[in-house]
Motif scaffolding. Structure first.
Motif, PDB file in Angstrom:
ATOM      1  N   LYS A 122       0.838  -1.207   0.000  1.00  0.00           N
ATOM      2  CA  LYS A 122       0.000   0.000   0.000  1.00  0.00           C
ATOM      3  C   LYS A 122       0.876   1.262   0.000  1.00  0.00           C
ATOM      4  N   THR A 123       1.825   1.295   0.941  1.00  0.00           N
ATOM      5  CA  THR A 123       2.709   2.462   1.037  1.00  0.00           C
ATOM      6  C   THR A 123       3.517   2.614  -0.245  1.00  0.00           C
ATOM      7  N   THR A 124       3.980   1.496  -0.760  1.00  0.00           N
ATOM      8  CA  THR A 124       4.789   1.522  -1.981  1.00  0.00           C
ATOM      9  C   THR A 124       3.985   2.085  -3.150  1.00  0.00           C
ATOM     10  N   ILE A 159      -3.276   9.604   4.208  1.00  0.00           N
ATOM     11  CA  ILE A 159      -3.435   9.175   5.607  1.00  0.00           C
ATOM     12  C   ILE A 159      -3.076   7.697   5.636  1.00  0.00           C
ATOM     13  N   GLU A 160      -1.994   7.398   6.329  1.00  0.00           N
ATOM     14  CA  GLU A 160      -1.512   6.008   6.357  1.00  0.00           C
ATOM     15  C   GLU A 160      -2.058   5.242   7.560  1.00  0.00           C
ATOM     16  N   ASP A 161      -2.407   3.992   7.322  1.00  0.00           N
ATOM     17  CA  ASP A 161      -2.790   3.042   8.372  1.00  0.00           C
ATOM     18  C   ASP A 161      -4.008   3.482   9.175  1.00  0.00           C
ATOM     19  N   LEU A 162      -5.064   3.648   8.440  1.00  0.00           N
ATOM     20  CA  LEU A 162      -6.332   4.090   9.016  1.00  0.00           C
ATOM     21  C   LEU A 162      -6.890   3.106  10.057  1.00  0.00           C
TER      22      LEU A 162
HETATM   23 MG   LIG Z   1       2.318   0.688   4.837  1.00  0.00          MG
END
Ligand SMILES: [Mg+2]
Ligand SMILES: Nc1ncnc2c1ncn2[C@@H]1O[C@H](COP(=O)(O)OP(=O)(O)O)[C@@H](O)[C@H]1O
Length: 411
Positions: A41-43, A143-146
């Protein structure tokens, strides 16, 4: 760490590019990017935002400390990001009458005590600042890691999804771990609610196909032979984090790297000891297992469903109409390795005792002399191991063809 090259994900990147074009044309979007831990996801978000030449990108990370979600952690970080790009004076000016509300969210602005501010004032202040920032330069808010969001952040997101839908040049990207959303996780209700809003889109991230996974592996382990690459691709099940970790140690030894073992076991170690034991015993049977058989093997049928429920809620197991399975074959592998040698043998014997008579196979046939335990042998030798859709009953069906000594020494 972001790898130099992102493999696969062409469709997802194209979908994001399209949504960005729509946002710039006047229809802001909130995109919900869901997928399990390590799926990329982050990538994906970084690959997308790094390709934008004329946008301001600000990122906020939802944070948990112990079992407490930090209130507004991600929102404060996003606002601080805007301050870093545009300067404090401008951000305060954008907030206008919402200055006091902003003070509570970004203490580093040095606006002093915020006085009594209610949540709605804070929501409006944030929306106003984001809108005005987007009017200055097109804006992407990540917004990361909701799944770690506190209730206020979840409510704020719902508010923004509505108010920013018609704001030009704002794209909000929110990532979350879909495998965390088990049981009564509060984000489930928030996501269900969000998805009904017109500007909200979902992009579920699945595993990489085998071509992309092979590309990832060869990018990390440049000297890996085709056979090694194929083996890693198969064992990783297309999860980039697994593939990357295994590729790092490719050719050095057959063992999984400790980082990967720990990542796989982290959720198991959070479970009660009784459930951990159940999982180790279930792992002896293979990736998929049968509840009735496990109950017989363990000899404690009463508490079984409570423990299985605990493991399902933790995302360690998945279930379907055919029964239960480990979320990943690698987890099953790591769990069997956690058994002491004597313990593993005892459980194999126990499976043999339970299954043997019902299939008319004697224990001596199942566990001949010093031969390696039959269930494990099947897992490593036959299609039952490589195809997780096989149930343990099927393993034993296949195993009927097995003859003493023929499966010894397979590892
Ligand atoms: Mg991530
Ligand atoms: N499409 C991809 N191409 C190359 N490497 C990837 C890809 N997706 C993920 N990875 C690698 O896998 C690891 C986990 O990815 P990450 O984006 O952190 O997952 P998530 O955010 O979903 O937990 C990272 O080290 C990353 O480099």
């Amino acid at each position: 760490m972001l790898r130099d090259r992102v493999v696969g994900r062409t469709e997802e990147l194209a979908a994001l590019a399209e949504l960005w074009a729509e946002a710039r044309a006047g229809h802001g979007h909130l995109v919900l990017l869901g997928g399990e831990a390590g799926i990329g996801k982050t990538t994906l978000v970084r690959a997308f935002t790094e390709g934008l030449s004329d946008a301001t990108v600000v990122t906020g990370q939802c944070l948990m400390f112990g079992s407490e979600a930090m209130p507004y952690a991600a929102v404060s970080q996003v606002l601080r990001g805007l301050v870093a790009v545009h300067g404090a004076d401008r951000v305060i000016e954008w907030a206008g009458g919402g200055r006091d509300a902003l003070a509570g969210l970004v203490p580093s602005l040095g606006l002093g005590g915020a006085g009594a501010v209610d949540a709605m004032q804070q929501f409006e202040a944030v929306a106003t600042v984001l809108e005005r920032a987007a009017a200055a330069t097109p804006l992407v808010v990540v917004i990361e890691d909701l799944h770690w969001a506190d209730p206020s952040t979840a409510s704020l997101l719902q508010f923004l999804a509505t108010t920013l839908a018609d704001s030009p040049a704002i794209l909000m990207l929110a990532t979350y771990r879909s495998d965390e959303l088990t049981g009564r996780h509060p984000l489930r209700a928030t996501l269900a609610e969000l998805q009904r809003r017109p500007g909200v889109r979902r992009i579920p991230l699945g595993v990489l196909d085998s071509g992309a996974a092979a590309e990832l592996v060869t990018g990390v382990a440049r000297d890996a032979t085709p056979a090694m690459v194929a083996r890693i691709v198969e064992r990783s099940e297309g999860v980039p984090y697994f593939a990357e970790e295994m590729a790092r140690v490719a050719g050095r030894h057959g063992k999984l790297p400790n980082t990967l073992r720990e990542a796989l076991l982290v959720r198991v170690h959070g479970l009660t000891e009784a459930t951990q034991r159940l999982l180790r015993v279930a792992a002896v049977a293979g990736v998929r297992f049968d509840e009735d058989l496990l109950a017989e093997v363990l000899g404690e049928p009463d508490s079984l469903s409570t423990r299985l429920r605990e493991a399902l809620d933790a995302g360690v197991l998945v279930s379907d109409e055919d029964g239960y399975a480990f979320r990943h074959a690698l987890l099953c592998e790591v769990l069997t390795e956690e058994l002491l040698p004597g313990e593993a043998g005892r459980w194999h014997g126990r499976y043999a005792d339970v299954i043997g008579p019902t299939r008319g196979v004697s224990r001596a046939t199942i566990c001949p002399g010093t031969c390696s335990p039959p269930v494990a042998s099947m897992k490593h030798s036959g299609p039952a191991w490589s195809a997780p859709t096989h149930s343990v009953r099927r393993i034993w069906t296949d195993w009927d063809c097995w003859r003493p000594h023929s499966s010894c020494g397979i590892g």
